[in-house]
Enzyme design. Structure first.
Site, PDB file in Angstrom:
ATOM      1  N   THR A  43     -12.718 -28.641 -19.431  1.00 25.30           N
ATOM      2  CA  THR A  43     -13.460 -29.987 -19.444  1.00 25.30           C
ATOM      3  C   THR A  43     -14.426 -29.981 -20.322  1.00 25.30           C
ATOM      4  O   THR A  43     -15.231 -29.184 -20.118  1.00 25.30           O
ATOM      5  CB  THR A  43     -13.453 -30.434 -17.974  1.00 25.30           C
ATOM      6  OG1 THR A  43     -14.424 -31.885 -18.126  1.00 25.30           O
ATOM      7  CG2 THR A  43     -14.452 -29.569 -17.294  1.00 25.30           C
TER       8      THR A  43
ATOM      9  N   TYR B 209     -17.690 -30.021 -10.241  1.00 21.23           N
ATOM     10  CA  TYR B 209     -16.510 -30.057 -10.985  1.00 21.23           C
ATOM     11  C   TYR B 209     -16.586 -29.087 -12.309  1.00 21.23           C
ATOM     12  O   TYR B 209     -15.459 -28.436 -12.503  1.00 21.23           O
ATOM     13  CB  TYR B 209     -16.138 -31.568 -11.304  1.00 21.23           C
ATOM     14  CG  TYR B 209     -14.876 -31.725 -12.324  1.00 21.23           C
ATOM     15  CD1 TYR B 209     -13.534 -31.369 -11.784  1.00 21.23           C
ATOM     16  CD2 TYR B 209     -15.173 -32.173 -13.611  1.00 21.23           C
ATOM     17  CE1 TYR B 209     -12.562 -31.498 -12.960  1.00 21.23           C
ATOM     18  CE2 TYR B 209     -14.080 -32.127 -14.267  1.00 21.23           C
ATOM     19  CZ  TYR B 209     -12.838 -31.785 -14.230  1.00 21.23           C
ATOM     20  OH  TYR B 209     -11.834 -31.832 -14.984  1.00 21.23           O
TER      21      TYR B 209
HETATM   22  N1  UFG Z   1     -17.069 -46.506 -15.752  1.00 17.33           N
HETATM   23  C1  UFG Z   1     -17.575 -47.759 -15.588  1.00 17.33           C
HETATM   24  N2  UFG Z   1     -16.958 -48.377 -14.594  1.00 17.33           N
HETATM   25  C2  UFG Z   1     -15.875 -48.043 -13.960  1.00 17.33           C
HETATM   26  C3  UFG Z   1     -15.400 -46.782 -14.246  1.00 17.33           C
HETATM   27  C4  UFG Z   1     -16.045 -45.987 -15.150  1.00 17.33           C
HETATM   28  O1  UFG Z   1     -18.579 -48.501 -16.142  1.00 17.33           O
HETATM   29  O2  UFG Z   1     -15.261 -48.802 -13.162  1.00 17.33           O
HETATM   30  C5  UFG Z   1     -18.170 -45.904 -16.801  1.00 17.33           C
HETATM   31  C6  UFG Z   1     -18.632 -44.528 -16.223  1.00 17.33           C
HETATM   32  O3  UFG Z   1     -19.818 -44.828 -15.614  1.00 17.33           O
HETATM   33  C7  UFG Z   1     -18.842 -43.667 -17.528  1.00 17.33           C
HETATM   34  C8  UFG Z   1     -17.401 -44.186 -18.278  1.00 17.33           C
HETATM   35  O4  UFG Z   1     -17.153 -45.682 -17.796  1.00 17.33           O
HETATM   36  O5  UFG Z   1     -19.821 -44.097 -18.170  1.00 17.33           O
HETATM   37  C9  UFG Z   1     -16.371 -43.185 -18.343  1.00 17.33           C
HETATM   38  O6  UFG Z   1     -16.203 -43.016 -17.045  1.00 17.33           O
HETATM   39  P1  UFG Z   1     -14.702 -42.233 -16.472  1.00 17.33           P
HETATM   40  O7  UFG Z   1     -14.778 -42.075 -14.805  1.00 17.33           O
HETATM   41  O8  UFG Z   1     -13.750 -42.749 -16.837  1.00 17.33           O
HETATM   42  O9  UFG Z   1     -14.811 -40.853 -16.934  1.00 17.33           O
HETATM   43  P2  UFG Z   1     -15.839 -39.653 -16.899  1.00 17.33           P
HETATM   44  O10 UFG Z   1     -16.558 -39.879 -18.343  1.00 17.33           O
HETATM   45  O11 UFG Z   1     -17.111 -39.830 -15.945  1.00 17.33           O
HETATM   46  O12 UFG Z   1     -15.282 -38.228 -16.674  1.00 17.33           O
HETATM   47  C10 UFG Z   1     -14.081 -37.880 -17.678  1.00 17.33           C
HETATM   48  C11 UFG Z   1     -13.293 -37.012 -16.902  1.00 17.33           C
HETATM   49  C12 UFG Z   1     -13.733 -35.695 -16.287  1.00 17.33           C
HETATM   50  C13 UFG Z   1     -14.567 -35.092 -17.522  1.00 17.33           C
HETATM   51  C14 UFG Z   1     -15.376 -36.023 -18.384  1.00 17.33           C
HETATM   52  C15 UFG Z   1     -15.956 -35.550 -19.520  1.00 17.33           C
HETATM   53  O13 UFG Z   1     -12.709 -37.780 -15.514  1.00 17.33           O
HETATM   54  O14 UFG Z   1     -12.692 -34.896 -15.746  1.00 17.33           O
HETATM   55  O15 UFG Z   1     -14.802 -37.195 -18.609  1.00 17.33           O
HETATM   56  O16 UFG Z   1     -16.645 -36.183 -20.308  1.00 17.33           O
HETATM   57  F1  UFG Z   1     -15.011 -34.112 -17.073  1.00 17.33           F
END
Ligand code: UFG
Length: 330
Positions: A117, A141
């Site tokens: 990841t 994670y």
């Molecule tokens: N976000 C929102 N509202 C929501 C959901 C997400 O504003 O309802 C934002 C989050 O705060 C973040 C962005 O959208 O800024 C992306 O969030 P995600 O939860 O879609 O994904 P993440 O970037 O947190 O995590 C993903 C994977 C992980 C991986 C990571 C690496 O889920 O497994 O990308 O960048 F490690």
């Protein structure tokens, strides 16, 4: 030569199983079905319901099916959950991966591809981030995945065993033929959440943080289509089978979109409006993370086919509508 796909009943694993069976490979899926679905396993693949840490079971699968490569997806994936349950994450992602590797070595499986990841980089501060950047995970994670990468490197040095670790950026979209998609209940991922809001499954959604040092103040991510990601694994398999050395590759498109831009794309692609509340930052979110992808393009010869955020969100939405229909029928 049969490929063992762990977690092949889950979101990314089921797309991998489809990509492999479409390419004419024989596939065994090992999945304990805690978050995966029996229906998500392609008809041409064999499903074994069980645990990746069951070394006896994995040994039997390797011997019975002549497994020559393992693609390991099974694991826990929700970053905030890992903060509240670190030992659960180290158990599921690190300890169980060790057991799977032990069974692979004991069974003489020469090749291993691992779902790593972008979370291994933490808040990289360089954009795009290259594979040789400093690794400083911000969550259990990310650490649980980094520890597995380290175990793989040591195992490859000691045994007749080569591996590729693929560091996924933000995986999204669904099978263009509509055979699979992200089906997890209680989704937390941005595109899935926005598509659920567009179908009316949820009343609206929140933007977590609007004061980041980015183009519009919301976080920037590199969204990769799940089928392009599955094709990156196929390229890695070809690479290992050709006798190349173990290595690590980023999987993304080298292009970032802000949360606001993604929400706008969902609204445009679906023609649906929904309520969006601007809210506080979510703990543990890096401001921006975008992949450097020259290494995977040059070394594995991988080229994206679905590098279009509008298509990615349109396919994610089509899958969401399919799920809603499925529920009504069920
Ligand atoms: N976000 C929102 N509202 C929501 C959901 C997400 O504003 O309802 C934002 C989050 O705060 C973040 C962005 O959208 O800024 C992306 O969030 P995600 O939860 O879609 O994904 P993440 O970037 O947190 O995590 C993903 C994977 C992980 C991986 C990571 C690496 O889920 O497994 O990308 O960048 F490690």
């Amino acid at each position: 030569m049969t490929v063992l796909v762990t977690g092949g009943a889950g979101y990314i694993g089921s797309h991998m199983a489809l990509e492999l069976t479409d390419a004419g490979e024989r596939v065994v899926v090992l999945d304990n079905l805690t978050t995966g679905f029996r229906w998500a396993v392609p008809p041409k693949a064999t499903l074994v319901v069980g645990d990746v840490a069951d070394e006896k079971l994995v040994g039997e699968i390797i011997a019975d099916h002549g497994i020559k490569a393992i693609i390991h997806f099974a694991g826990s994936i929700v970053v905030p959950d890992s903060v509240t349950d670190p030992l659960g994450y180290y158990h599921n992602n690190t300890v169980k991966s060790r057991a799977l590797m032990a069974a692979a070595v004991a069974g003489g499986v020469p090749h291993f591809i691992f779902s790593s990841t972008a979370a291994v980089y933490g808040n990289p501060g360089e954009e795009p981030v290259r594979e040789d950047a400093i690794l400083k995970p911000m969550s259990p994670y990310g650490t649980s995945k980094l520890m597995t990468e380290l175990m793989l490197a040591d195992t490859a040095a000691a045994h007749d065993f080569s591996y590729v670790a693929l560091r996924y950026f933000n995986v999204a979209g669904a099978d263009p033929q509509g055979r699979s998609g992200q089906s997890t209940p209680r989704a937390t991922h941005l595109i899935k959440v926005a598509c659920e809001a567009a179908t009316g499954k949820r009343a609206g959604m929140q933007v977590f943080g609007t004061d980041y040092p980015t183009v519009d103040g919301t976080c920037v991510r590199d969204y990769i289509h799940v089928s392009d990601l599955a094709r990156a694994h196929l390229a890695a398999l070809k690479y290992l089978r050709a006798g190349n050395k173990s290595d690590v590759f980023n999987c993304g498109y080298s292009r970032g979109y802000s949360v606001q831009q993604v929400i706008d794309a969902v609204k445009t692609a679906t023609g649906r409006d929904f309520k969006v509340d601007l809210s506080e930052r979510r703990a543990g979110d890096p401001a921006a993370i975008v992949a450097a992808t020259d290494k995977i393009r040059e070394t594995l010869g991988w080229q994206p086919k679905h590098d279009d955020i509008n298509n990615i969100v349109a396919q994610a939405f089509a899958w969401e509508e399919h799920l809603a229909q499925f529920k009504k029928c069920g």
